[in-house]
Write an enzyme that holds these catalytic residues in place. Structure first.
Site, PDB file in Angstrom:
ATOM      1  CD  GLN A 112      -3.255   0.801  -0.081  1.00  0.00           C
ATOM      2  OE1 GLN A 112      -3.153  -0.510  -0.507  1.00  0.00           O
ATOM      3  NE2 GLN A 112      -3.468   1.738  -0.497  1.00  0.00           N
ATOM      4  CD1 TRP A 140      -6.206  11.452  -6.133  1.00  0.00           C
ATOM      5  CD2 TRP A 140      -7.832  10.179  -6.398  1.00  0.00           C
ATOM      6  NE1 TRP A 140      -6.747  12.457  -6.839  1.00  0.00           N
ATOM      7  CE2 TRP A 140      -8.496  11.388  -7.095  1.00  0.00           C
ATOM      8  CE3 TRP A 140      -8.842   9.325  -6.864  1.00  0.00           C
ATOM      9  CZ2 TRP A 140      -9.378  11.678  -7.993  1.00  0.00           C
ATOM     10  CZ3 TRP A 140      -9.889  10.311  -8.124  1.00  0.00           C
ATOM     11  CH2 TRP A 140     -10.044  11.064  -8.392  1.00  0.00           C
ATOM     12  CB  SER A 147      -5.889  -0.435   1.701  1.00  0.00           C
ATOM     13  OG  SER A 147      -6.448  -1.063   1.021  1.00  0.00           O
ATOM     14  CG  ASP A 156      -9.975  -3.968  -6.550  1.00  0.00           C
ATOM     15  OD1 ASP A 156     -10.649  -3.829  -5.901  1.00  0.00           O
ATOM     16  OD2 ASP A 156      -8.907  -4.057  -6.363  1.00  0.00           O
ATOM     17  CD  GLU A 198     -11.933   1.589  -5.201  1.00  0.00           C
ATOM     18  OE1 GLU A 198     -12.546   0.237  -4.790  1.00  0.00           O
ATOM     19  OE2 GLU A 198     -10.744   2.570  -5.650  1.00  0.00           O
ATOM     20  CG  HIS A 201     -13.571  -2.485  -3.439  1.00  0.00           C
ATOM     21  ND1 HIS A 201     -11.859  -2.547  -2.578  1.00  0.00           N
ATOM     22  CD2 HIS A 201     -13.480  -2.815  -1.666  1.00  0.00           C
ATOM     23  CE1 HIS A 201     -11.321  -2.745  -1.840  1.00  0.00           C
ATOM     24  NE2 HIS A 201     -12.745  -3.216  -1.131  1.00  0.00           N
TER      25      HIS A 201
HETATM   26 ZN    ZN Z   1      -9.912  -2.024  -4.002  1.00  0.00          ZN
END
Ligand code: ZN
Length: 228
Positions: A112, A140, A147, A156, A198, A201
């Protein structure tokens, strides 16, 4: 004639090699990769609420968070506990003509940080000061420790072919909850999640919570507050 018969055993060499290769491939796919995780929390495990753990900018992962990872055949990792339902979802999608793949699963805090550093470097290259570049990147990219990917519970998911993206996202939106996954960052909830829309996700929360979240239309932040 007799000579040929004598060397027939040679035929078994490629067969044995193939059997070994298959054996090792299966082993590779099935064995969970036990990777010691430096940041993250055993406490979630002990309390049994690991499925709905909230990770966002205000709720970083505890320093002692630990996760047992399972390596997917494309090299991505996920928490081994979500794998059976993830596989079930992918199998059902495939049977309906939708090929899914995990583009990004578990990330370490170091991964990350690398994503963050890369974005900061890009902004500096575009002429931003370091301070401005860092501020922009934070808009962003989730800071290390914040995370959801660091839990191993987030994936994802993309279509195997670029053209199938919309169909894939629609399918996931309608079906993922049946396998314990929720769309984590819906368009209309970005002010609450702190993350822009998203459609790819997905977050494992277990079938029970996923059904409640799907039916109520709450995001995980709201769902957590409603449980208190
Ligand atoms: Zn993600």
């Amino acid at each position: 004639m007799r000579r040929r018969k004598k060397h027939r055993w040679i035929l078994f060499i490629p067969l044995a090699m193939a059997a070994f290769a298959v054996f090792f491939m299966i082993r590779e796919l099935r064995l969970p990769a036990e990777i010691p995780y430096m940041r993250g929390s055993a406490s979630y495990r002990a309390e049994g609420d690991w499925k709905t753990v909230l990770v966002n900018a205000d709720h970083p992962l505890p320093a002692d968070y630990s996760v047992s990872l399972l390596r997917l055949d494309n090299g991505e990792y996920v928490d081994e506990r979500i794998w059976p339902e993830l596989q079930e979802m992918f199998d059902t999608a495939r049977s309906q003509g939708i090929s899914l793949y995990v583009r990004s699963g578990w990330r370490s805090a170091e991964d990350q940080q690398a994503i963050m550093d890369e974005m900061i470097a890009q902004y500096i290259e575009e002429g931003y000061s370091r301070e401005a570049a860092e501020a922009e990147a934070r808009e962003w990219v989730a800071a290390p420790g914040t995370s959801e990917h660091e839990t191993g519970l987030a994936v994802d998911i993309n279509a195997e072919e670029e053209a199938g993206s919309l169909r894939t996202y629609n399918w996931l939106k309608d079906n993922a909850h049946l396998y314990g996954f929720i769309q984590r960052y819906p368009e209309e909830k970005s002010s609450l999640t702190g993350i822009a829309y998203e459609p790819w996700h997905y977050r494992y929360v277990g079938k029970e919570a996923a059904a409640e979240i799907y039916d109520s239309g709450l995001c995980l932040e709201e769902y957590q507050s409603s449980q208190r």
